[in-house]
Motif scaffolding. Structure first.
Motif, PDB file in Angstrom:
ATOM      1  N   PRO A 163     -40.206  -5.684  19.040  1.00 31.63           N
ATOM      2  CA  PRO A 163     -38.766  -5.657  19.335  1.00 31.63           C
ATOM      3  C   PRO A 163     -38.097  -4.305  19.099  1.00 31.63           C
ATOM      4  O   PRO A 163     -36.999  -4.072  19.622  1.00 31.63           O
ATOM      5  N   ALA A 164     -38.721  -3.414  18.348  1.00 31.60           N
ATOM      6  CA  ALA A 164     -38.122  -2.099  18.125  1.00 31.60           C
ATOM      7  C   ALA A 164     -38.366  -1.139  19.278  1.00 31.60           C
ATOM      8  O   ALA A 164     -37.668  -0.140  19.424  1.00 31.60           O
ATOM      9  N   VAL A 165     -39.363  -1.434  20.105  1.00 26.83           N
ATOM     10  CA  VAL A 165     -39.764  -0.511  21.169  1.00 26.83           C
ATOM     11  C   VAL A 165     -38.828  -0.644  22.363  1.00 26.83           C
ATOM     12  O   VAL A 165     -38.553  -1.744  22.842  1.00 26.83           O
ATOM     13  N   THR A 166     -38.363   0.497  22.846  1.00 30.51           N
ATOM     14  CA  THR A 166     -37.516   0.523  24.031  1.00 30.51           C
ATOM     15  C   THR A 166     -38.357   0.737  25.281  1.00 30.51           C
ATOM     16  O   THR A 166     -38.261  -0.021  26.246  1.00 30.51           O
ATOM     17  N   VAL A 167     -39.192   1.784  25.283  1.00 30.44           N
ATOM     18  CA  VAL A 167     -40.014   2.103  26.451  1.00 30.44           C
ATOM     19  C   VAL A 167     -41.340   2.700  25.987  1.00 30.44           C
ATOM     20  O   VAL A 167     -41.366   3.532  25.077  1.00 30.44           O
ATOM     21  N   GLU A 226     -44.480  -0.505   9.581  1.00 34.56           N
ATOM     22  CA  GLU A 226     -44.166  -0.769   8.183  1.00 34.56           C
ATOM     23  C   GLU A 226     -42.769  -0.291   7.804  1.00 34.56           C
ATOM     24  O   GLU A 226     -42.020  -1.007   7.124  1.00 34.56           O
ATOM     25  N   ARG A 227     -42.397   0.919   8.226  1.00 34.50           N
ATOM     26  CA  ARG A 227     -41.133   1.502   7.787  1.00 34.50           C
ATOM     27  C   ARG A 227     -40.297   2.082   8.928  1.00 34.50           C
ATOM     28  O   ARG A 227     -39.088   1.906   8.967  1.00 34.50           O
ATOM     29  N   ILE A 228     -40.957   2.749   9.864  1.00 31.67           N
ATOM     30  CA  ILE A 228     -40.206   3.474  10.892  1.00 31.67           C
ATOM     31  C   ILE A 228     -39.540   2.520  11.874  1.00 31.67           C
ATOM     32  O   ILE A 228     -38.351   2.666  12.190  1.00 31.67           O
ATOM     33  N   PHE A 229     -40.261   1.533  12.362  1.00 32.26           N
ATOM     34  CA  PHE A 229     -39.653   0.590  13.304  1.00 32.26           C
ATOM     35  C   PHE A 229     -38.521  -0.215  12.660  1.00 32.26           C
ATOM     36  O   PHE A 229     -37.455  -0.367  13.261  1.00 32.26           O
ATOM     37  N   PRO A 230     -38.716  -0.763  11.448  1.00 30.71           N
ATOM     38  CA  PRO A 230     -37.591  -1.461  10.822  1.00 30.71           C
ATOM     39  C   PRO A 230     -36.374  -0.560  10.618  1.00 30.71           C
ATOM     40  O   PRO A 230     -35.231  -1.008  10.781  1.00 30.71           O
ATOM     41  N   LEU A 231     -36.621   0.707  10.296  1.00 34.55           N
ATOM     42  CA  LEU A 231     -35.503   1.640  10.111  1.00 34.55           C
ATOM     43  C   LEU A 231     -34.800   1.900  11.443  1.00 34.55           C
ATOM     44  O   LEU A 231     -33.568   1.986  11.497  1.00 34.55           O
ATOM     45  N   GLY A 279     -42.734  10.817   7.015  1.00 31.87           N
ATOM     46  CA  GLY A 279     -41.732  10.812   5.952  1.00 31.87           C
ATOM     47  C   GLY A 279     -40.514  11.631   6.333  1.00 31.87           C
ATOM     48  O   GLY A 279     -39.370  11.216   6.104  1.00 31.87           O
ATOM     49  N   GLN A 280     -40.732  12.802   6.904  1.00 33.29           N
ATOM     50  CA  GLN A 280     -39.622  13.632   7.362  1.00 33.29           C
ATOM     51  C   GLN A 280     -38.848  12.928   8.473  1.00 33.29           C
ATOM     52  O   GLN A 280     -37.617  12.975   8.516  1.00 33.29           O
ATOM     53  N   LEU A 281     -39.580  12.263   9.360  1.00 31.34           N
ATOM     54  CA  LEU A 281     -38.922  11.522  10.429  1.00 31.34           C
ATOM     55  C   LEU A 281     -37.984  10.474   9.855  1.00 31.34           C
ATOM     56  O   LEU A 281     -36.829  10.332  10.309  1.00 31.34           O
ATOM     57  N   GLU A 282     -38.448   9.727   8.878  1.00 27.21           N
ATOM     58  CA  GLU A 282     -37.598   8.710   8.262  1.00 27.21           C
ATOM     59  C   GLU A 282     -36.325   9.321   7.691  1.00 27.21           C
ATOM     60  O   GLU A 282     -35.225   8.759   7.845  1.00 27.21           O
ATOM     61  N   GLN A 283     -36.456  10.476   7.037  1.00 25.90           N
ATOM     62  CA  GLN A 283     -35.279  11.109   6.444  1.00 25.90           C
ATOM     63  C   GLN A 283     -34.285  11.531   7.515  1.00 25.90           C
ATOM     64  O   GLN A 283     -33.070  11.331   7.364  1.00 25.90           O
ATOM     65  N   VAL A 284     -34.788  12.098   8.600  1.00 24.41           N
ATOM     66  CA  VAL A 284     -33.899  12.507   9.691  1.00 24.41           C
ATOM     67  C   VAL A 284     -33.232  11.275  10.308  1.00 24.41           C
ATOM     68  O   VAL A 284     -32.039  11.303  10.648  1.00 24.41           O
ATOM     69  N   MET A 285     -33.969  10.198  10.437  1.00 26.02           N
ATOM     70  CA  MET A 285     -33.388   8.961  10.980  1.00 26.02           C
ATOM     71  C   MET A 285     -32.246   8.463  10.101  1.00 26.02           C
ATOM     72  O   MET A 285     -31.252   7.913  10.603  1.00 26.02           O
ATOM     73  N   ARG A 286     -32.369   8.649   8.807  1.00 23.28           N
ATOM     74  CA  ARG A 286     -31.317   8.206   7.888  1.00 23.28           C
ATOM     75  C   ARG A 286     -30.113   9.144   7.890  1.00 23.28           C
ATOM     76  O   ARG A 286     -28.969   8.697   7.735  1.00 23.28           O
ATOM     77  N   ASP A 287     -30.387  10.432   8.070  1.00 23.44           N
ATOM     78  CA  ASP A 287     -29.331  11.432   7.886  1.00 23.44           C
ATOM     79  C   ASP A 287     -28.588  11.816   9.152  1.00 23.44           C
ATOM     80  O   ASP A 287     -27.465  12.324   9.078  1.00 23.44           O
TER      81      ASP A 287
END
Length: 315
Positions: free
Chosen positions: A273-277, A216-221, A189-197
């Motif tokens: 598709p969200a994965v880089t490496v 579910e949430r992190i990769f789409p974000l 959850g904290q990771l998602e917030q940092v990704m947004r901010d």
């Protein structure tokens, strides 16, 4: 057939393969097409979908007196198209030893060097800015590379202080990319917030065929925000190896050019598709060569991914 048995059979052609990982690679990857790469979101730069991590066994070997195995591992990764090396000051001697090996072998400028920042908090729970700066400077010395390609805040440690430092380093041109990492579900959850901010270039997170919560949430974000993804623990650390022990690789794995369980697991990860490496850690050259085999040939489509999931769940 488990990974150990598969690789023993692959090496049975002769002792020369032990000392020439290129021969092993050629026997398993020739004719399977070009190296698979993934673009860093929003950048004119592509990275091979398989790299090398330096925790776990890599870290333990780095702390020993004999680092010859790690020389062979780094050489094998680069020889077979890999560039991404992920490390951290907290991985024992990994960062220092790998930096020295890369300089000795002339590989420093060929590596995409990804390290981390996380100093111990002060009494009040905040990171000491001076200690954070000192840790970054130590990483520069160990890597021997200017600029460092990527530095991430390890396990979301005091993001305001430590990511703030990394943003200033990126602005100054000393670091090319910055990000944050976690492999702890309570921090998602904290990771998602940092990704947004925050203006992140990368995140690092755990992901495996039996660990898919981040879909579910992190990769789409990450896709929405244009953030690259480094995957840690694509084998579930040892969890997946235990699950497939003494189990035969399904024949239909050939449909996406997987010839070992390691490639099966890595191709699943890399096909999102969200994965880089994906950056699995290893200290064994045979495993490194086998891992790099997953960066060639075909990747599973969505229907095949679902078949792979069902198969693993049935074991």
């Amino acid at each position: 057939m488990n990974r150990r048995d598969y690789l023993k059979l692959s090496l049975a052609a002769g002792a020369a393969l032990t000392f020439n990982p290129g021969a092993l690679f050629a026997s398993g990857a020739s004719g399977r097409g070009p190296l698979i790469t993934r673009a860093i979101p929003g950048k004119d730069e592509r990275l091979p979908v398989v790299g090398l991590g330096s925790s776990a066994t890599f870290s333990r070997v780095a702390g020993s007196e004999d680092a010859q195995a790690l020389r062979e591992v780094l050489s094998a990764m680069v020889e077979h198209g890999g560039t991404v090396f992920d490390t951290a000051p907290s991985y024992g001697a990994s960062e220092q030893v790998a930096g020295a090996i890369a300089r000795d072998l002339g590989l420093t400028d060929r590596l995409f060097w990804a390290t981390k920042l996380n100093v111990a908090p002060r009494g009040g729970g905040a990171a000491d800015p001076d200690a954070a700066k000192a840790q970054v400077e130590a990483s520069f010395e160990r890597a021997g590379k200017r600029p460092i390609d990527l530095i991430q805040v390890h396990n979301l440690g005091d993001v305001p202080v430590q990511l703030g430092l990394l943003k200033s380093l990126r602005e100054a041109g000393r670091v090319r990319y910055i990000g944050v990492t976690t492999t702890f579900a309570p921090q998602y959850g904290q990771l998602e917030q940092v990704m947004r901010d925050e203006p992140l270039d990368f995140i690092g997170i755990d992901y495996a065929i039996d660990n898919r919560t981040m879909e579910e949430r992190i990769f789409p974000l990450a896709q929405e925000r244009g953030i690259g993804v480094l995957v840690y623990a694509p084998f579930g650390r040892t969890r997946l190896w235990e699950k497939v022990k003494d189990k035969a690789l399904p024949e239909w794995a050939a449909e996406f050019d997987a010839t070992s369980w390691g490639q099966f697991f890595l191709k699943f990860v890399a096909s999102h598709p969200a994965v880089t490496v994906a950056t699995p850690a290893t200290s064994r050259v045979r495993h490194m060569v086998d891992n790099m085999g997953a960066a060639y040939g075909r990747l599973p489509d969505e229907a095949m991914r679902q078949r792979m999931i069902r198969h693993i769940e049935s074991l």
